[in-house]
Design a protein around this motif. Structure first.
Motif, PDB file in Angstrom:
ATOM      1  N   GLY B 145       0.714  -1.368  -0.147  1.00 53.77           N
ATOM      2  CA  GLY B 145      -0.032  -0.062   0.112  1.00 53.77           C
ATOM      3  C   GLY B 145       0.800   1.320  -0.035  1.00 53.77           C
ATOM      4  N   ALA B 146       2.007   1.206   0.663  1.00 54.99           N
ATOM      5  CA  ALA B 146       3.004   2.413   0.837  1.00 54.99           C
ATOM      6  C   ALA B 146       3.383   2.608  -0.494  1.00 54.99           C
ATOM      7  N   ALA B 147       3.588   1.506  -1.371  1.00 55.84           N
ATOM      8  CA  ALA B 147       4.255   1.797  -2.701  1.00 55.84           C
ATOM      9  C   ALA B 147       3.107   2.599  -3.569  1.00 55.84           C
ATOM     10  N   VAL B 148       1.852   1.776  -3.588  1.00 55.00           N
ATOM     11  CA  VAL B 148       0.878   2.407  -4.230  1.00 55.00           C
ATOM     12  C   VAL B 148       0.603   3.899  -4.034  1.00 55.00           C
ATOM     13  N   TYR B 149       0.811   4.196  -2.681  1.00 54.98           N
ATOM     14  CA  TYR B 149       0.562   5.699  -2.344  1.00 54.98           C
ATOM     15  C   TYR B 149       1.825   6.343  -3.108  1.00 54.98           C
ATOM     16  N   ALA B 150       3.151   5.753  -3.150  1.00 57.91           N
ATOM     17  CA  ALA B 150       4.171   6.532  -3.757  1.00 57.91           C
ATOM     18  C   ALA B 150       3.884   6.743  -5.268  1.00 57.91           C
ATOM     19  N   GLN B 151       3.484   5.426  -5.925  1.00 54.29           N
ATOM     20  CA  GLN B 151       3.426   5.370  -7.356  1.00 54.29           C
ATOM     21  C   GLN B 151       2.245   6.436  -7.852  1.00 54.29           C
ATOM     22  N   ASN B 152       1.254   6.617  -7.238  1.00 54.24           N
ATOM     23  CA  ASN B 152       0.201   7.483  -7.664  1.00 54.24           C
ATOM     24  C   ASN B 152       0.509   8.918  -7.020  1.00 54.24           C
ATOM     25  N   ASP B 153       1.620   9.313  -6.381  1.00 56.12           N
ATOM     26  CA  ASP B 153       2.042  10.667  -6.200  1.00 56.12           C
ATOM     27  C   ASP B 153       1.123  11.138  -5.177  1.00 56.12           C
TER      28      ASP B 153
END
Lengths: 552, 279
Positions: B145-153
């Protein structure tokens, strides 16, 4: 400065009764305490009956028996209101927002403070003569804030409701307690917040507690002793007409409180009083029927307290739309004839025009957003929109629980022949729940939520014609207002906002004349008085009482 | 005899958290407290947190609190929103104190003394569910989820622990304030109920200046706007030739942009953003 000298000269020649106290040279605020004229005098019934003839005094909560919240003073007018300047501010001790309207008698202001205190002030300077603090018990049941809205005055006595449902009398010159009468038991959910009304030799007063399963009433007391003279129950008992509008024993806990001050027509000798919601508020299933006399106006014989007529605005209310608004009495033209009217912007968002001699319904129109009634029939009874009752899953209806308007005073100006009302075009999602009556506990049967943030809804001061019920103009307010309204013979109307503004408009056109930020919610209605030839406008905002007059 | 012990136990347990009320509580009516062993209580611990207690607490809330705070606790004309954290307390013991005794010199009054402490604790349990404080298990993976947060700016608009842009709500402790279901709704239907401090506004001044940005505050006579470059504007409305308010969210809906798994993971990450436990 010049214009005030001219004004004073005009006054000296015109010499209305109240102008005789004018002392030339006292118009500079710094000099206003210099006149060697004793303040206060005993108030007679004649004074109260003819209060419009002495506009330097504000002798009762709504200014006069017609409750028009209109002053004949016109020193402040539409041409100079932009010159208004603060004269003094008085810090109330409690932090609750003030809902008070003071009474002024010959230069002395009697202002109430939450929960149940009175302070006598020099109306020119805001400095204190005396203070009376009522001793409340630890346990007090009340619904919606520790409010007190003001005193009544007769002779040398003040009369005030207390939060624990007592009525007390004080010596107006010293603040000494003269008598203390328990009107109802706070342990059972009764409380008192409204200013009493003096009618002849009686102190007439209502009761609060509509969210606690009380049985409402209107009482009259002897000003000399505090003994009860009569009581009118706003819910008829067994065997009385109207008791059959309550299923089973629901009349015993049916609310119908009377928590705002009424009006009086001396010619008809009728007292008019608005009644509150039936209880439980949102669960009507347990009190099937019209639930008389909830959400109604009752006209009572002032001598006996007997019912002469009633008009019910919202039969079998299930949305908490109290009809505890101030009854506005106006003598004006209707349908080509001069009529004795009663004008009523109701919490249910409809504006009603009634004949106050008979209670006959003349006309009604929505003045704020509403989605619950298709129309009113020829008797003023609403034709309800289907499926607008509260439900388990929630039913969204306009107006909101707070209503199209609420307890805060509207005003009627005989000068403009318009009614001014603070209106809110909101909505609420209403829920029904089962509830059990426990004495002294809340008994509401549901509740509501606001679908959108409150700031999303439109609010305005509206000017309504008493001939048609149509809005003539409106003054939009952002975010909203819960303030009362004052209109004046100077063609000005005063109102306020929840974010602390106090404003003046031209009462004929709605044109904005002046505004000032007072820092906290204006939740009361303005009033006006004069001392030493200077007209003042008074208003509570937050927990401070402010006065304004024309600057030099 | 037992009741006295219970009340005393709670009184001692709450220590300084409760200023007053114990003396009255000894004589207050009981509303059916049963023979629970309270000897395990430590400072401020709520003994009544089961689903049953939440349901009872919800009923008492409806009866005693909802008139001011709204039936769903989102606030009303008189009382504040209780679904996005509390203004007056940050612990169960603190909430107990506020509900029991009220807040002096405000409209918040303590609950009837006829209600025993058990009822107050049940209200506290219910209040904690309103603000997402009743923890539940979530299916997603917070690390993904943290990666999704980063990928979607997401940090382009939101702050976590001081990192990111403050043009949207601070998410540092969002897990304390929002339940997984509410987070899902926030992500897929952001326009549903936008709080006024996140509305947008565009205005044109009489001198031709156009400003668009966040509506920080608005009244009858004036409006204050934060524009995209971080400049703060304050206008008298009488000086504006045009003014428009947008009550929609500036956040896009992620119902299409993210897969169900990604949404689950992002929710798990956000739900795990909670404030450290006291002491």
């Amino acid at each position: 400065m010049k214009q005030y000298l001219i004004f004073v000269l005009l006054l000296m020649f015109a010499t209305p009764a109240w102008a005789q106290v004018v002392v030339p040279g006292s118009l500079n605020p710094a000099n206003r305490a210099n006149s060697a004229v004793a303040s206060f005098r005993s108030v007679t019934n004649d004074d109260l009956l003819n209060s419009s003839d002495q506009p330097e005094n504000w002798l009762m909560y709504s200014g006069n028996y017609s409750s028009q919240r209109y002053t004949e003073l016109d020193q402040i007018n539409a041409n100079n209101a932009s010159d208004l300047q603060m004269q003094w501010a008085f810090q109330l001790r409690a932090l609750d927002r003030a809902e008070t309207t003071p009474v002024v008698v010959d230069g002395v202001m009697f202002v109430t403070e939450s929960p149940s205190n009175v302070i006598a002030l020099d109306a020119r300077t805001g400095e204190q003569f005396w203070r009376y603090n009522y001793d409340l018990p630890e346990e007090v049941n009340y619904c919606c804030g520790r409010n007190n809205r003001g005193v009544a005055v007769l002779g040398d006595r003040l009369f005030m409701s207390t939060l624990d449902a007592h009525l007390i009398a004080l010596d107006a010159r010293t603040g000494t307690l003269l008598w203390d009468t328990e009107v109802a038991r706070t342990e059972e959910g009764y409380s008192k917040t409204a200013a009493p009304l003096i009618v002849g030799d009686k102190v007439v007063t209502g009761i609060a507690g509509g969210e606690f399963g009380i049985r409402g009433f209107i009482d009259a007391y002897d000003p000399a002793t505090g003994e009860q003279i009569w009581r009118f129950y706003t819910i008829p008992g067994p065997g009385e007409p109207g008791n059959d509008t309550w299923a089973d024993d629901s009349w015993m806990t049916g609310g119908s409180a009377t928590w705002v001050t009424g009006s009086y027509d001396p010619e008809l000798n009728l007292i008019y009083w608005g009644t509150g919601n039936p209880g439980p508020d949102w669960n009507g299933d347990v009190r099937l029927g019209d639930n008389l006399y909830s959400d109604a106006v009752v006209a009572l014989d002032a001598d006996t307290g007997e019912l002469v007529w009633y008009f019910q605005f919202t039969p079998h209310d299930v949305h908490d739309w109290d009809a505890t608004q101030i009854p506005l009495l106006a003598d004006t033209e209707y349908d080509g004839e001069q009529r004795k009217l009663m004008l009523w912007p109701n919490r249910n968002a409809w504006f009603y025009i009634l004949d106050r001699e008979t209670g006959q319904f003349l006309n009604g129109r929505p003045y704020a957003r509403q989605s619950w009634a298709e129309s009113l029939d020829e008797n003023g009874r609403p034709r309800r929109v289907p499926d607008t009752f509260p439900s388990i899953e929630g039913t969204t209806v306009s107006p909101s629980i707070g209503g199209g308007s609420n307890w805060f005073s509207p005003s009627y100006s005989p000068l403009s022949d318009l009614v001014y009302v603070t209106a809110y075009d909101g909505e609420t999602t209403y829920f029904i729940r089962e509830d059990e009556y426990i004495p002294g506990e809340r008994y509401t049967g549901g509740g509501g939520t606001t679908p959108l943030p409150q700031d999303s809804y439109h609010a305005a001061l509206r000017a309504i014609s008493p001939q048609t019920g149509l809005t003539q103009w409106e003054y939009p307010i952002q975010p909203r207002s819960t303030a009362g309204v004052l209109s004046t013979a100077g063609e000005v109307v005063f109102g306020g906002t929840v974010d602390g503004y106090f404003y003046a408009l031209n009462s004929s056109t709605g044109e904005e004349l002046w505004y000032v930020n007072l820092g906290s919610r204006v939740h009361s209605g303005a009033m006006s008085y004069a001392v030493d030839g200077v007209q003042y406008i008074g208003i509570a905002a937050g927990n401070v009482y402010y006065t304004f007059a024309l600057g030099d | 005899m037992f009741r006295k012990t219970l009340q005393l136990g709670v009184g001692i347990a709450l220590g300084f958290g409760l200023i007053c009320g114990q003396a009255d509580d000894l004589t207050a009516q009981d509303d059916g407290a049963i023979g629970t062993d309270v000897s395990h209580l430590n400072a401020g611990e709520n003994p009544y947190t089961t689903a049953y207690d939440v349901r009872i607490g919800s009923g008492i809330f409806e009866r005693s609190c909802s008139r001011c705070h709204g039936l769903d606790g989102t606030g009303g004309e008189r009382g504040p929103d209780l679904t996005s954290g509390f203004q007056r307390a940050s612990t169960d013991a603190g909430l107990f104190n506020v509900v029991r005794n009220g807040v002096p010199d405000t409209e918040m009054r303590g609950i009837s003394q006829n209600r025993g402490d058990q009822s107050v604790w049940q209200i506290v349990s219910y209040l904690q569910t309103l603000s997402g404080g009743m923890r539940v298990d979530v299916p997603g993976d917070p690390v993904t989820g943290a990666a999704v947060y980063a990928q979607n700016d997401c940090a382009g608009c939101h702050v976590i622990d001081g990192v990111g842009s403050s043009s949207g709500p601070d998410l540092t402790t969002i897990g304390n304030r929002r339940s997984p279901a509410e987070l899902a709704s926030d992500l897929t239907d952001p326009d549903e109920r936008v709080q006024p401090q996140w509305w947008m506004m565009n205005v044109t001044h009489n001198d031709g200046t156009r400003v668009e940005g966040r509506r920080l505050n608005e009244g009858t006579y004036s409006v204050r706007i934060l524009d995209e470059s971080g400049r703060m504007w304050s206008f008298e409305k009488r000086n504006l030739s045009q003014s428009e308010r947008l009550e929609n969210s500036t956040m896009p809906s992620y119902s299409e942009n993210l897969s169900d798994d990604q949404l689950q993971d992002l929710i798990a990450y956000l739900y795990g953003l909670i404030r450290p436990l006291d002491g």
